[in-house]
Design a protein around this motif. Sequence first.
Motif, PDB file in Angstrom:
ATOM      1  N   ASN A  82     -51.125 -24.915 -40.771  1.00  0.00           N
ATOM      2  CA  ASN A  82     -49.915 -24.619 -40.018  1.00  0.00           C
ATOM      3  C   ASN A  82     -50.006 -25.249 -38.635  1.00  0.00           C
ATOM      4  OD1 ASN A  82     -48.337 -22.887 -41.770  1.00  0.00           O
ATOM      5  ND2 ASN A  82     -49.999 -21.415 -41.564  1.00  0.00           N
ATOM      6  N   THR A  83     -48.870 -25.707 -38.143  1.00  0.00           N
ATOM      7  CA  THR A  83     -48.766 -26.200 -36.774  1.00  0.00           C
ATOM      8  C   THR A  83     -47.656 -25.410 -36.087  1.00  0.00           C
ATOM      9  OG1 THR A  83     -47.132 -27.904 -37.316  1.00  0.00           O
ATOM     10  CG2 THR A  83     -49.464 -28.528 -37.514  1.00  0.00           C
ATOM     11  N   PRO A  84     -47.570 -25.494 -34.774  1.00  0.00           N
ATOM     12  CA  PRO A  84     -46.490 -24.761 -34.100  1.00  0.00           C
ATOM     13  C   PRO A  84     -45.093 -25.171 -34.585  1.00  0.00           C
ATOM     14  CG  PRO A  84     -48.117 -25.512 -32.517  1.00  0.00           C
ATOM     15  CD  PRO A  84     -48.483 -26.126 -33.830  1.00  0.00           C
ATOM     16  N   ASP A  85     -44.954 -26.417 -35.050  1.00  0.00           N
ATOM     17  CA  ASP A  85     -43.645 -26.918 -35.472  1.00  0.00           C
ATOM     18  C   ASP A  85     -43.441 -26.954 -36.973  1.00  0.00           C
ATOM     19  OD1 ASP A  85     -42.940 -27.364 -32.797  1.00  0.00           O
ATOM     20  OD2 ASP A  85     -43.923 -29.327 -32.823  1.00  0.00           O
ATOM     21  N   GLY A  86     -44.443 -26.596 -37.770  1.00  0.00           N
ATOM     22  CA  GLY A  86     -44.305 -26.673 -39.221  1.00  0.00           C
ATOM     23  C   GLY A  86     -45.655 -26.706 -39.898  1.00  0.00           C
ATOM     24  N   ALA A  87     -45.970 -27.835 -40.526  1.00  0.00           N
ATOM     25  CA  ALA A  87     -47.227 -27.962 -41.255  1.00  0.00           C
ATOM     26  C   ALA A  87     -47.732 -29.393 -41.199  1.00  0.00           C
ATOM     27  CB  ALA A  87     -47.040 -27.534 -42.702  1.00  0.00           C
ATOM     28  N   LEU A  88     -49.050 -29.535 -41.275  1.00  0.00           N
ATOM     29  CA  LEU A  88     -49.701 -30.844 -41.309  1.00  0.00           C
ATOM     30  C   LEU A  88     -50.600 -30.877 -42.538  1.00  0.00           C
ATOM     31  CD1 LEU A  88     -50.400 -33.576 -39.910  1.00  0.00           C
ATOM     32  CD2 LEU A  88     -52.300 -32.350 -38.821  1.00  0.00           C
ATOM     33  N   PHE A  89     -50.412 -31.903 -43.357  1.00  0.00           N
ATOM     34  CA  PHE A  89     -51.208 -32.060 -44.570  1.00  0.00           C
ATOM     35  C   PHE A  89     -52.008 -33.354 -44.482  1.00  0.00           C
ATOM     36  CE2 PHE A  89     -47.559 -29.502 -45.727  1.00  0.00           C
ATOM     37  CZ  PHE A  89     -48.153 -28.458 -46.410  1.00  0.00           C
ATOM     38  N   THR A  90     -53.241 -33.307 -44.959  1.00  0.00           N
ATOM     39  CA  THR A  90     -54.073 -34.496 -45.081  1.00  0.00           C
ATOM     40  C   THR A  90     -54.175 -34.817 -46.561  1.00  0.00           C
ATOM     41  OG1 THR A  90     -55.308 -33.883 -43.110  1.00  0.00           O
ATOM     42  CG2 THR A  90     -56.325 -35.512 -44.583  1.00  0.00           C
ATOM     43  N   LEU A  91     -53.795 -36.032 -46.929  1.00  0.00           N
ATOM     44  CA  LEU A  91     -53.803 -36.470 -48.321  1.00  0.00           C
ATOM     45  C   LEU A  91     -54.879 -37.524 -48.495  1.00  0.00           C
ATOM     46  CD1 LEU A  91     -49.946 -36.905 -48.761  1.00  0.00           C
ATOM     47  CD2 LEU A  91     -51.327 -34.879 -49.231  1.00  0.00           C
ATOM     48  N   GLU A  92     -55.855 -37.232 -49.338  1.00  0.00           N
ATOM     49  CA  GLU A  92     -56.925 -38.172 -49.630  1.00  0.00           C
ATOM     50  C   GLU A  92     -56.662 -38.747 -51.013  1.00  0.00           C
ATOM     51  OE1 GLU A  92     -61.757 -38.254 -50.179  1.00  0.00           O
ATOM     52  OE2 GLU A  92     -60.803 -36.450 -49.391  1.00  0.00           O
ATOM     53  N   CYS A  93     -56.518 -40.062 -51.086  1.00  0.00           N
ATOM     54  CA  CYS A  93     -56.278 -40.705 -52.375  1.00  0.00           C
ATOM     55  C   CYS A  93     -56.960 -42.064 -52.376  1.00  0.00           C
ATOM     56  CB  CYS A  93     -54.789 -40.827 -52.673  1.00  0.00           C
ATOM     57  SG  CYS A  93     -53.803 -41.569 -51.396  1.00  0.00           S
ATOM     58  N   GLY A  94     -57.680 -42.323 -53.458  1.00  0.00           N
ATOM     59  CA  GLY A  94     -58.416 -43.577 -53.531  1.00  0.00           C
ATOM     60  C   GLY A  94     -59.398 -43.672 -52.392  1.00  0.00           C
ATOM     61  N   ASP A  95     -59.348 -44.779 -51.682  1.00  0.00           N
ATOM     62  CA  ASP A  95     -60.247 -44.941 -50.549  1.00  0.00           C
ATOM     63  C   ASP A  95     -59.520 -44.778 -49.219  1.00  0.00           C
ATOM     64  OD1 ASP A  95     -58.756 -47.226 -50.699  1.00  0.00           O
ATOM     65  OD2 ASP A  95     -60.447 -48.599 -50.812  1.00  0.00           O
ATOM     66  N   SER A  96     -58.392 -44.090 -49.241  1.00  0.00           N
ATOM     67  CA  SER A  96     -57.635 -43.906 -48.003  1.00  0.00           C
ATOM     68  C   SER A  96     -57.317 -42.436 -47.761  1.00  0.00           C
ATOM     69  CB  SER A  96     -56.341 -44.725 -48.040  1.00  0.00           C
ATOM     70  OG  SER A  96     -55.492 -44.240 -49.039  1.00  0.00           O
ATOM     71  N   THR A  97     -57.094 -42.139 -46.501  1.00  0.00           N
ATOM     72  CA  THR A  97     -56.693 -40.810 -46.084  1.00  0.00           C
ATOM     73  C   THR A  97     -55.470 -40.962 -45.201  1.00  0.00           C
ATOM     74  OG1 THR A  97     -58.979 -40.035 -46.146  1.00  0.00           O
ATOM     75  CG2 THR A  97     -57.430 -38.721 -44.870  1.00  0.00           C
ATOM     76  N   MET A  98     -54.473 -40.133 -45.443  1.00  0.00           N
ATOM     77  CA  MET A  98     -53.261 -40.196 -44.626  1.00  0.00           C
ATOM     78  C   MET A  98     -52.820 -38.778 -44.310  1.00  0.00           C
ATOM     79  SD  MET A  98     -50.815 -41.458 -47.705  1.00  0.00           S
ATOM     80  CE  MET A  98     -52.142 -42.502 -48.276  1.00  0.00           C
ATOM     81  N   THR A  99     -51.973 -38.664 -43.306  1.00  0.00           N
ATOM     82  CA  THR A  99     -51.442 -37.364 -42.965  1.00  0.00           C
ATOM     83  C   THR A  99     -49.943 -37.346 -43.218  1.00  0.00           C
ATOM     84  OG1 THR A  99     -51.154 -38.004 -40.652  1.00  0.00           O
ATOM     85  CG2 THR A  99     -53.203 -36.880 -41.240  1.00  0.00           C
ATOM     86  N   PHE A 100     -49.454 -36.169 -43.495  1.00  0.00           N
ATOM     87  CA  PHE A 100     -48.027 -35.952 -43.711  1.00  0.00           C
ATOM     88  C   PHE A 100     -47.660 -34.698 -42.942  1.00  0.00           C
ATOM     89  CE2 PHE A 100     -44.570 -33.892 -46.103  1.00  0.00           C
ATOM     90  CZ  PHE A 100     -43.618 -34.890 -46.024  1.00  0.00           C
ATOM     91  N   GLU A 101     -46.714 -34.826 -42.046  1.00  0.00           N
ATOM     92  CA  GLU A 101     -46.299 -33.704 -41.222  1.00  0.00           C
ATOM     93  C   GLU A 101     -44.855 -33.360 -41.535  1.00  0.00           C
ATOM     94  OE1 GLU A 101     -46.727 -32.331 -36.567  1.00  0.00           O
ATOM     95  OE2 GLU A 101     -47.097 -34.408 -37.131  1.00  0.00           O
ATOM     96  N   THR A 102     -44.569 -32.075 -41.560  1.00  0.00           N
ATOM     97  CA  THR A 102     -43.207 -31.637 -41.787  1.00  0.00           C
ATOM     98  C   THR A 102     -42.867 -30.500 -40.832  1.00  0.00           C
ATOM     99  OG1 THR A 102     -41.617 -30.800 -43.401  1.00  0.00           O
ATOM    100  CG2 THR A 102     -43.888 -30.076 -43.663  1.00  0.00           C
ATOM    101  N   ALA A 103     -41.654 -30.493 -40.386  1.00  0.00           N
ATOM    102  CA  ALA A 103     -41.184 -29.440 -39.488  1.00  0.00           C
ATOM    103  C   ALA A 103     -40.455 -28.345 -40.262  1.00  0.00           C
ATOM    104  CB  ALA A 103     -40.264 -30.040 -38.422  1.00  0.00           C
ATOM    105  N   GLU A 104     -40.347 -28.520 -41.566  1.00  0.00           N
ATOM    106  CA  GLU A 104     -39.638 -27.521 -42.368  1.00  0.00           C
ATOM    107  C   GLU A 104     -40.463 -26.243 -42.481  1.00  0.00           C
ATOM    108  OE1 GLU A 104     -37.721 -28.793 -45.907  1.00  0.00           O
ATOM    109  OE2 GLU A 104     -37.538 -30.851 -45.191  1.00  0.00           O
TER     110      GLU A 104
END
Length: 175
Positions: A82-104
């Motif tokens: 959880n973040t103050p504005d919504g949620a932050l997700f870390t997605l690990e796939c293959g040899d990469s890591t990315m983040t996805f943030e949503t205010a919903e």
Amino acid sequence: MNMTRKINVNVSQTVKNAVGKNEDFHFYVDELASDDHMPTYAGFADEKYTFESMDESFFEFLTCKIHENGIYIRMIHATGENTPDGALFTLECGDSTMTFETAESNVLVFEFADYGIKILNDEVTLGATVDGGCAHTPYFAEFGSSKANDQFLSLDNPLNKQVIDLLLEMIVLDE
């Protein structure tokens, strides 16, 4: 959106995409029972195979299981907070890591989750690992199904839309 499609997946290349040459991979391939449960969780790739030993016999084993009850290839490992504005997700796939943030505010935030594909004969279904409960094996559930928390598998969930796009990018088709 239909979560099951008839396509010819190049299983070995798709598995290699999921692992991404990451020797400490969180990814696995598991055989499925007829009710979509994973009897050998955490999977044959974790238990018997390192990235280097995913050889011809491993992929022959997968081909056999594809034509029995199917296999599950976990392709994305996600963590959330959880973040103050919504949620932050870390997605690990293959040899990469990315983040996805949503205010919903209606997005289900979880400690971790697994997303992947079920392959049964020539049908590929997009979905997730669902906890089978205390002392029960986890099972595969397709997006949009009622097999778990409605938010977790919802096609309205912005995280799931992102995950589905990533899954489709990682699947390698036979020509």
